[in-house]
Design a protein around this motif. Structure first.
Motif, short mmCIF file in Angstrom:
data_model
loop_
_atom_site.label_atom_id
_atom_site.label_comp_id
_atom_site.label_asym_id
_atom_site.label_seq_id
_atom_site.Cartn_x
_atom_site.Cartn_y
_atom_site.Cartn_z
N THR A 139 0.95 -1.30 0.02
CA THR A 139 0.12 -0.07 0.05
C THR A 139 0.94 1.12 0.05
O THR A 139 1.67 1.34 0.79
CB THR A 139 -1.02 -0.02 1.15
N VAL A 140 0.62 2.10 -0.95
CA VAL A 140 1.46 3.32 -1.18
C VAL A 140 0.78 4.41 -1.05
O VAL A 140 -0.48 4.54 -1.89
CB VAL A 140 2.25 3.24 -2.55
N TYR A 141 1.40 5.42 -0.35
CA TYR A 141 0.53 6.92 -0.35
C TYR A 141 1.24 7.84 -0.65
O TYR A 141 2.89 7.75 -0.28
CB TYR A 141 -0.24 7.07 0.93
N LEU A 142 1.18 9.09 -0.76
CA LEU A 142 1.96 10.35 -1.04
C LEU A 142 1.58 11.06 0.15
O LEU A 142 0.46 11.40 0.38
CB LEU A 142 1.76 11.20 -2.25
N ASP A 143 2.37 11.73 0.99
CA ASP A 143 2.40 12.45 2.10
C ASP A 143 1.62 13.77 1.73
O ASP A 143 2.14 14.47 0.73
CB ASP A 143 3.62 12.78 2.78
N ALA A 144 0.30 14.13 2.26
CA ALA A 144 -0.05 15.49 2.21
C ALA A 144 0.02 16.27 3.40
O ALA A 144 -0.79 17.14 3.44
CB ALA A 144 -1.56 15.01 1.69
N SER A 145 0.89 16.12 4.39
CA SER A 145 0.83 16.76 5.61
C SER A 145 1.29 18.02 5.41
O SER A 145 2.10 18.17 4.65
CB SER A 145 1.83 16.07 6.65
N PRO A 146 0.85 19.15 5.88
CA PRO A 146 1.51 20.29 5.95
C PRO A 146 2.90 20.56 6.56
O PRO A 146 3.66 21.49 6.39
CB PRO A 146 0.52 21.38 6.78
N GLN A 147 3.16 19.68 7.39
CA GLN A 147 4.43 19.77 7.85
C GLN A 147 5.09 18.31 7.72
O GLN A 147 4.50 17.32 7.73
CB GLN A 147 4.69 20.26 8.99
N TYR A 148 6.46 18.31 7.77
CA TYR A 148 7.00 17.07 7.77
C TYR A 148 6.77 16.24 9.04
O TYR A 148 7.16 16.73 10.05
CB TYR A 148 8.58 16.96 7.49
N LEU A 149 6.43 14.96 9.18
CA LEU A 149 6.01 14.29 10.33
C LEU A 149 7.30 13.43 10.92
O LEU A 149 7.16 13.17 11.99
CB LEU A 149 4.94 13.23 10.21
N VAL A 150 8.31 13.23 10.18
CA VAL A 150 9.53 12.61 10.44
C VAL A 150 10.72 13.53 10.10
O VAL A 150 10.75 14.49 9.29
CB VAL A 150 9.70 11.14 9.74
N PRO A 151 11.65 13.35 11.09
CA PRO A 151 12.90 14.22 10.59
C PRO A 151 13.74 13.67 9.60
O PRO A 151 14.58 14.54 9.00
CB PRO A 151 13.72 13.94 12.08
N SER A 152 13.83 12.58 9.16
CA SER A 152 14.52 11.84 8.06
C SER A 152 13.91 10.60 7.30
O SER A 152 12.70 10.18 7.97
CB SER A 152 16.00 11.57 8.58
N VAL A 153 14.45 10.13 6.41
CA VAL A 153 13.92 8.91 5.96
C VAL A 153 15.17 7.96 5.50
O VAL A 153 16.35 8.38 5.51
CB VAL A 153 13.26 9.33 4.58
N PRO A 154 14.90 6.72 5.52
CA PRO A 154 13.52 5.82 5.85
C PRO A 154 13.24 5.85 7.30
O PRO A 154 14.14 5.71 8.25
CB PRO A 154 13.70 4.53 5.21
N MET A 155 12.19 6.01 7.88
CA MET A 155 11.61 6.03 8.99
C MET A 155 10.57 5.27 9.31
O MET A 155 9.40 5.25 8.52
CB MET A 155 11.38 7.62 9.45
N LEU A 156 10.39 4.34 10.16
CA LEU A 156 9.19 3.46 10.59
C LEU A 156 8.69 3.95 11.79
O LEU A 156 9.25 4.43 12.78
CB LEU A 156 9.93 1.95 10.67
N ALA A 157 7.20 4.09 11.86
CA ALA A 157 6.30 4.58 12.88
C ALA A 157 5.36 3.66 13.04
O ALA A 157 4.67 3.09 12.05
CB ALA A 157 5.90 5.85 12.35
N TYR A 158 5.17 3.01 14.19
CA TYR A 158 3.97 1.98 14.68
C TYR A 158 3.62 2.25 16.00
O TYR A 158 4.25 2.73 16.89
CB TYR A 158 4.60 0.92 14.29
N MET A 159 2.60 1.58 16.57
CA MET A 159 2.23 1.66 17.82
C MET A 159 2.33 0.13 18.21
O MET A 159 1.95 -0.75 17.68
CB MET A 159 0.88 2.06 18.38
N ASP A 160 2.96 -0.19 19.31
CA ASP A 160 3.18 -1.60 19.85
C ASP A 160 3.07 -1.62 21.35
O ASP A 160 3.75 -0.77 22.11
CB ASP A 160 4.28 -2.34 19.72
N ALA A 161 2.08 -2.33 21.95
CA ALA A 161 1.78 -2.57 23.48
C ALA A 161 1.72 -1.19 23.90
O ALA A 161 1.90 -0.69 24.96
CB ALA A 161 2.88 -3.18 24.18
#
Length: 163
Positions: free
Chosen positions: A115-137
């Protein structure tokens, strides 16, 4: 931050409504709960990283390309959602084309379950790439993505729906 958390607890326990200001403060706690994105066919939507891991990439990033090449040939119990970010132009059609060309070159094909999307956020959500974001426990994780780290996170999280 503590005040925002206490306000939310008070509203939950006391039945008070949460103000827009408090909701905005809480968004800082939950930056990946509603990520604004554009689908490959141009529709605007949001992605919730509490329910699916998100891998932020950039089409021009050699580290992202190398990571994606390794992931393309690796069986994973689940695939992270890919969000292309850090665009070089304001032309979304151009960014879409460059993103798809880069993914294809790395062996990542949306029709193969990615699944692929293009970022539409008004500001960058991560400081660099590649970056993995997830919730665990119940905890947010934001980490520089490596093949080993992505595999470990996907194995820990298991198949979709088994969080």
């Amino acid at each position: 931050a503590v005040t925002a958390g206490l306000l939310v607890l008070a509203s939950v326990w006391g039945g008070l409504s949460v103000s827009a200001q408090t909701q905005a403060a809480m968004q800082e706690f939950q930056p990946f709960r509603a990520i604004p994105v554009v689908t490959l066919d141009g529709a605007r939507t949001t992605v919730d990283a509490t329910s699916t891991p998100v891998l932020f990439i950039a089409w021009w990033c050699p580290h992202c390309h190398n990571l994606l090449q390794e992931l393309a040939g690796t069986p994973l119990p689940r695939k992270p959602v890919l969000i292309s970010t850090f665009f070089r132009s304001k032309d979304m059609a151009e960014e879409r084309g460059r993103t798809l060309a880069s993914l294809t070159d790395a062996g990542i094909l949306p029709e193969a379950g990615w699944t692929v999307y293009l970022d539409a956020s008004p500001q960058y959500l991560v400081p660099s790439v590649p970056m993995l974001a997830y919730m665990d426990a119940g905890r947010w994780h934001l980490e520089v993505a490596t093949p080993k780290g992505v595999r470990a996170a996907m194995e820990r999280l298991g198949a979709p729906g088994r969080r």
